[in-house]
Design a protein around this motif. Structure first.
Motif, mmCIF file in Angstrom:
data_model
loop_
_atom_site.group_PDB
_atom_site.id
_atom_site.type_symbol
_atom_site.label_atom_id
_atom_site.label_comp_id
_atom_site.label_asym_id
_atom_site.label_seq_id
_atom_site.Cartn_x
_atom_site.Cartn_y
_atom_site.Cartn_z
ATOM 1 N N ARG A 105 0.932 -1.217 0.149
ATOM 2 C CA ARG A 105 0.016 -0.025 -0.060
ATOM 3 C C ARG A 105 0.824 1.224 -0.001
ATOM 4 N NH1 ARG A 105 -5.404 -0.519 0.966
ATOM 5 N NH2 ARG A 105 -5.571 1.668 1.657
ATOM 6 N N GLU A 106 1.971 1.131 0.840
ATOM 7 C CA GLU A 106 2.923 2.387 0.745
ATOM 8 C C GLU A 106 3.350 2.605 -0.555
ATOM 9 O OE1 GLU A 106 5.929 1.794 3.881
ATOM 10 O OE2 GLU A 106 4.452 1.946 5.474
ATOM 11 N N LEU A 107 3.826 1.620 -1.326
ATOM 12 C CA LEU A 107 4.435 1.601 -2.552
ATOM 13 C C LEU A 107 3.566 2.336 -3.649
ATOM 14 C CD1 LEU A 107 6.236 -1.972 -2.733
ATOM 15 C CD2 LEU A 107 7.495 0.550 -2.748
ATOM 16 N N VAL A 108 2.332 1.667 -3.399
ATOM 17 C CA VAL A 108 1.462 2.207 -4.606
ATOM 18 C C VAL A 108 0.715 3.609 -4.177
ATOM 19 C CG1 VAL A 108 -0.772 1.786 -5.639
ATOM 20 C CG2 VAL A 108 0.876 -0.012 -5.344
ATOM 21 N N LEU A 109 0.342 3.750 -2.941
ATOM 22 C CA LEU A 109 -0.447 5.180 -2.780
ATOM 23 C C LEU A 109 0.359 6.163 -2.213
ATOM 24 C CD1 LEU A 109 -3.233 3.276 -0.536
ATOM 25 C CD2 LEU A 109 -3.255 4.081 -3.061
ATOM 26 N N LYS A 110 1.578 5.943 -1.585
ATOM 27 C CA LYS A 110 2.600 6.851 -1.039
ATOM 28 C C LYS A 110 3.711 7.166 -2.083
ATOM 29 C CE LYS A 110 5.730 8.195 2.766
ATOM 30 N NZ LYS A 110 6.027 7.866 4.044
ATOM 31 N N ASP A 111 4.403 5.883 -2.480
ATOM 32 C CA ASP A 111 5.547 6.309 -3.318
ATOM 33 C C ASP A 111 5.152 6.509 -4.823
ATOM 34 O OD1 ASP A 111 7.224 5.896 -1.220
ATOM 35 O OD2 ASP A 111 6.880 3.995 -1.261
ATOM 36 N N LYS A 112 4.083 5.898 -5.024
ATOM 37 C CA LYS A 112 3.472 6.189 -6.391
ATOM 38 C C LYS A 112 4.103 5.325 -7.640
ATOM 39 C CE LYS A 112 0.362 9.170 -5.123
ATOM 40 N NZ LYS A 112 -1.121 8.992 -4.997
ATOM 41 N N VAL A 113 4.405 4.239 -7.090
ATOM 42 C CA VAL A 113 5.149 3.312 -7.981
ATOM 43 C C VAL A 113 4.475 3.145 -9.473
ATOM 44 C CG1 VAL A 113 6.737 2.391 -6.331
ATOM 45 C CG2 VAL A 113 4.762 1.204 -7.256
ATOM 46 N N PHE A 114 5.234 3.010 -10.623
ATOM 47 C CA PHE A 114 4.610 2.632 -11.938
ATOM 48 C C PHE A 114 4.130 1.173 -11.777
ATOM 49 C CE2 PHE A 114 5.555 0.416 -15.902
ATOM 50 C CZ PHE A 114 4.381 0.969 -16.847
#
Length: 427
Positions: A105-114
């Motif tokens: 969730r952090e990767l997708v929502l906070k870090d905005k990974v592709f």
């Protein structure tokens, strides 16, 4: 560039030259779809993963993501892909499903990974499938052989990578049937899809009666004495393992203490010699004659051009870390991701990359071809037998191809690919 497969949004007319200038200054560029894609800029791509850098699966597996990053760094030093350099954000989940949900969730929502690239573990990754689907995040080359990753209708953004556990087990069982037919065959596996899928492959070939005793373990309990004791009591002569490396070592070491010496045979997941031998320490000679399957070239095959390439990259970009089967695994993932980006072209969106992978065309170091298509997200489709002799793990016999269904195990005759001249795919 195969531009026909890329999604494009129609250009929106703008009313003022000042607004056009503002969009250009903000990196709007020529492709508005790419410009609005999370994790992608004109000169960078941010991707992430969850890995067991600590915890019960850290042995060996914690070295996979550094190898992938090393390959990305090598590509970045040569200009990146279509002018973009790759950043790989790795988060530790400790092989704990609850942690996995938090870090993804952090990767997708906070870090905005592709994209999420090579998230590791059957029990861990299973819990984030729906989240990644809902957010339309490419979920690429999952580091697990579970058949769950091959559900393109239910999970259209998720793709496997390695030969699935059932496929590997069918190759193992074929070897057992042809060479150890008079032996009592038993099984020890992880208490999840890993174990279940492996057992399914064994029984498809050997029959339900062909596997006498079946034991399982949970990663939170490192005492496998009761399971090994039951295998010994059942008179098991061949034991198939669906174990992560630490539990492979526990099984072999515990069996030795109980004076139980079956013929071990394992999926590639728990069979990397360097990792298991490291866990056993002075007891590493117990691995003599250990059998396994694999679908990637052997780390010990210095005549293989992929191994030569990866060893050089490991030396230059991975701080000279020990070169193991997990290194080969990690760099293969890196290569395939770069190849997918190259084939996609400059105009990159999440959907365009998914479409690109579904077109097929990815190959890489595998001993056989990848099966990617719109209807198949499963990855490599076969394996070859390997045996530990001394301190090496040598492959032998033919490469076999099959799948997780009723397709028979057949010899694969098409041969493997060789790397491009500089080790970077051009298309």
């Amino acid at each position: 560039m195969h531009s026909s497969r890329h999604l494009r949004r129609p250009l929106v007319a703008v009313a003022s030259l000042s607004l056009i200038g503002t969009l250009a200054a903000c990196g709007g560029g020529s492709d508005s779809a790419t410009a609005s894609t999370p994790g992608v800029t004109d000169d960078s791509i941010l991707v992430g993963t969850h890995m067991p850098l600590t915890g019960p699966a850290a042995a060996g597996y914690s070295t996979i993501s550094p190898a992938t990053k090393a390959y990305f760094d090598y590509v970045n030093d040569k200009g990146g892909v279509h002018g973009r350099k790759i950043t790989y954000k790795v988060k530790d989940d400790g092989y704990n499903p609850a942690n996995t949900q938090s870090v993804v969730r952090e990767l997708v929502l906070k870090d905005k990974v592709f994209a999420v690239v090579n998230g590791l573990g059957t029990p861990t990754h299973t819990g984030v499938l729906d989240f990644l689907k809902t957010n339309k995040v490419p979920d690429l080359f999952v580091a697990s052989g579970s058949r769950s990753w091959n559900q393109p209708e239910k999970y259209p953004t998720t793709f496997g990578f390695q030969a699935d556990y059932t496929t590997e087990a069918k190759v193992q069982a074929t070897y057992i049937k042809e060479n150890l037919a008079d032996k009592t065959v038993c099984f020890l596996g992880q208490d999840d899809d890993f174990g279940e899928d492996t057992l399914k492959g064994l029984t498809q070939v050997l029959g339900e009666d062909g596997v006498k005793e079946r034991q399982s373990y949970v990663t939170s309990n490192t005492n496998v004495g009761p399971q090994i004791g039951k295998l010994k009591a059942a008179g098991c002569e061949v034991v198939s393992l669906a174990t992560v490396p630490g539990f492979t070592a526990l099984a072999v070491g515990t069996a030795a203490r109980l004076q139980f010496k079956p013929q071990w045979i394992s999926t590639s997941v728990g069979a990397d010699y360097s990792t298991v031998a490291g866990a056993l320490g002075e007891a590493a000679p117990l691995l003599e004659g250990f059998l396994s399957t694999n679908y990637l070239p052997s780390q010990f095959d210095d005549d293989n051009e992929w191994i030569t390439l990866f060893k050089k990259i490991n030396e230059d970009y991975n701080k000279g870390a020990p070169f193991t089967g997990n290194t080969v695994y990690g760099m293969t993932v890196g290569y395939l991701f770069v190849q997918a980006l190259q084939q996609n072209g400059k105009e990159l969106t999440r959907q365009s990359l998914i479409d690109t992978i579904e077109e097929g065309g990815l190959d890489g170091p595998g001993l056989m071809g990848l099966r990617f298509s719109k209807d198949d997200h499963s990855g490599y489709g076969g394996a070859q037998m390997a045996k530990i002799t001394g301190t090496t793990q040598d492959y032998f016999g033919p490469v076999y191809a099959t799948d997780d269904g009723e397709t028979p195990v057949k010899e694969y005759t098409e041969g493997a690919t060789t790397p491009p001249k500089d080790g970077i795919p051009t298309k």
